[in-house]
Write an enzyme that holds these catalytic residues in place. Sequence first.
Site, short mmCIF file in Angstrom:
data_model
loop_
_atom_site.label_atom_id
_atom_site.label_comp_id
_atom_site.label_asym_id
_atom_site.label_seq_id
_atom_site.Cartn_x
_atom_site.Cartn_y
_atom_site.Cartn_z
N ARG A 50 0.84 -1.21 0.00
CA ARG A 50 0.00 0.00 0.00
C ARG A 50 0.86 1.25 0.00
O ARG A 50 0.54 2.25 -0.66
CB ARG A 50 -0.95 -0.02 1.19
CG ARG A 50 -1.96 1.13 1.17
CD ARG A 50 -3.02 0.99 2.23
NE ARG A 50 -2.48 1.09 3.58
CZ ARG A 50 -3.19 0.89 4.68
NH1 ARG A 50 -4.47 0.56 4.61
NH2 ARG A 50 -2.63 1.01 5.87
N LYS A 149 -2.63 7.03 1.48
CA LYS A 149 -2.45 7.25 2.92
C LYS A 149 -1.38 8.34 3.07
O LYS A 149 -0.21 8.06 3.32
CB LYS A 149 -2.04 5.94 3.60
CG LYS A 149 -2.39 5.90 5.06
CD LYS A 149 -2.46 4.49 5.59
CE LYS A 149 -2.35 4.43 7.09
NZ LYS A 149 -3.34 5.19 7.85
N GLU A 182 -16.13 5.98 5.60
CA GLU A 182 -15.36 5.27 6.62
C GLU A 182 -15.34 6.15 7.86
O GLU A 182 -16.03 7.18 7.91
CB GLU A 182 -13.94 4.98 6.12
CG GLU A 182 -13.16 6.23 5.73
CD GLU A 182 -11.72 5.94 5.32
OE1 GLU A 182 -11.21 4.84 5.58
OE2 GLU A 182 -11.10 6.86 4.75
N1 PXG Z 1 -9.20 4.59 7.27
C1 PXG Z 1 -8.30 5.53 7.55
C2 PXG Z 1 -8.55 6.92 7.12
C3 PXG Z 1 -7.13 5.18 8.23
O1 PXG Z 1 -6.21 6.11 8.51
C4 PXG Z 1 -7.91 2.90 8.34
C5 PXG Z 1 -9.04 3.30 7.63
C6 PXG Z 1 -7.73 1.46 8.68
O2 PXG Z 1 -6.76 0.89 7.82
P1 PXG Z 1 -5.80 -0.30 8.29
O3 PXG Z 1 -4.94 -0.57 7.11
O4 PXG Z 1 -5.01 0.21 9.48
O5 PXG Z 1 -6.67 -1.43 8.63
C7 PXG Z 1 -6.92 3.85 8.63
C8 PXG Z 1 -5.69 3.47 9.38
C9 PXG Z 1 -3.76 6.33 14.47
C10 PXG Z 1 -3.82 5.17 13.54
O6 PXG Z 1 -2.65 6.66 14.92
C11 PXG Z 1 -4.65 5.22 12.45
C12 PXG Z 1 -4.68 4.16 11.54
C13 PXG Z 1 -3.90 3.05 11.74
C14 PXG Z 1 -3.06 3.01 12.84
C15 PXG Z 1 -3.01 4.09 13.77
O7 PXG Z 1 -4.81 6.94 14.74
N2 PXG Z 1 -5.51 4.31 10.47
#
Ligand code: PXG
Length: 288
Positions: A50, A149, A182
């Site tokens: 990703r 991201k 989301e």
């Molecule tokens: N949507 C968004 C906008 C994210 O930033 C997810 C979905 C979930 O994706 P993953 O690949 O993690 O299943 C994310 C991921 C934090 C933090 O510090 C945020 C994420 C992951 C880890 C820590 O708030 N977001």
Amino acid sequence: MKVFIDGKYYDERQAKISVFDHGLLYGDGIFEGIRAYNGRVFKLKEHLDRLFWSAKALLLKIPMSHAALTAAVVETCRRNDVRDGYIRLLVTRGVGTLGLNPNRCKKPSIIIIAGTIQLYPRSFYEKGMEIVTVPTARNLHSALNPAIKSLNYLNNILAKIEANIAGVEEAIMLNAEGYVAECTGDNLFILKAGQLLTPPLSAGALYGITRGTVIELAREAGIPVSEANLTRYDVFNADECFLTGTGAEIVPVVKVDGRVIGSGRPGTVTRRLEENYHALTQVSGEPI
Ligand code: PXG
């Protein structure tokens, strides 16, 4: 703590980047949040894939190969004795001049931090969490594609602020058409009549790694899953609802915009998926 910056390890207090880095000046860069469980980096390949896709979309050339990054993430965990923890991997556009032209930035910088994370209190997992829908819409694909991201998280931060003002910790973000995209840092699932539903990426969802894992686990458990455009009505009338994310893992949601979801307690399918997810985290991943 030892922090990896561009091939070297620095003590936490010496781990610094330039004020001319466009990651800071313009949010021009990308990141991944990754977990380690039981001495293994969970889904590292998927996170690096990703990262490279985000980079391609921004014409950002990551100055390390997939294999070298894998080794660097594992080594950063080793040097910090992280066996269960959280890894933050960033690639910034690098040092440039004032003025947003990325062509003036000679070399992207790579930063790897290995520490810990606890996003939500234990009680959210035990009793379920309450969330709200917020007025800030998710970015348009045609403006800043939510699949990237990027280091520019203001869209999500604005929504998080609105959630906090409403007295909760997470928010449903709708897209410009009013469909559920989301949450600010998590993907959303509902269970309706035995079927799991989650918004498609085209609705403005990040291609969540946890989302992908949950879809696989559900299919293995014989639970049908499909991607569908969801409205708030669908969420209000769900039998179960939960959020997925690397930091959050799987969190049951029991109230949305003041409406009780399902029984008002974490659902049985949610519980089963949580169990299967935790079991998987203990036995798979890149060994540290
Ligand atoms: N949507 C968004 C906008 C994210 O930033 C997810 C979905 C979930 O994706 P993953 O690949 O993690 O299943 C994310 C991921 C934090 C933090 O510090 C945020 C994420 C992951 C880890 C820590 O708030 N977001």
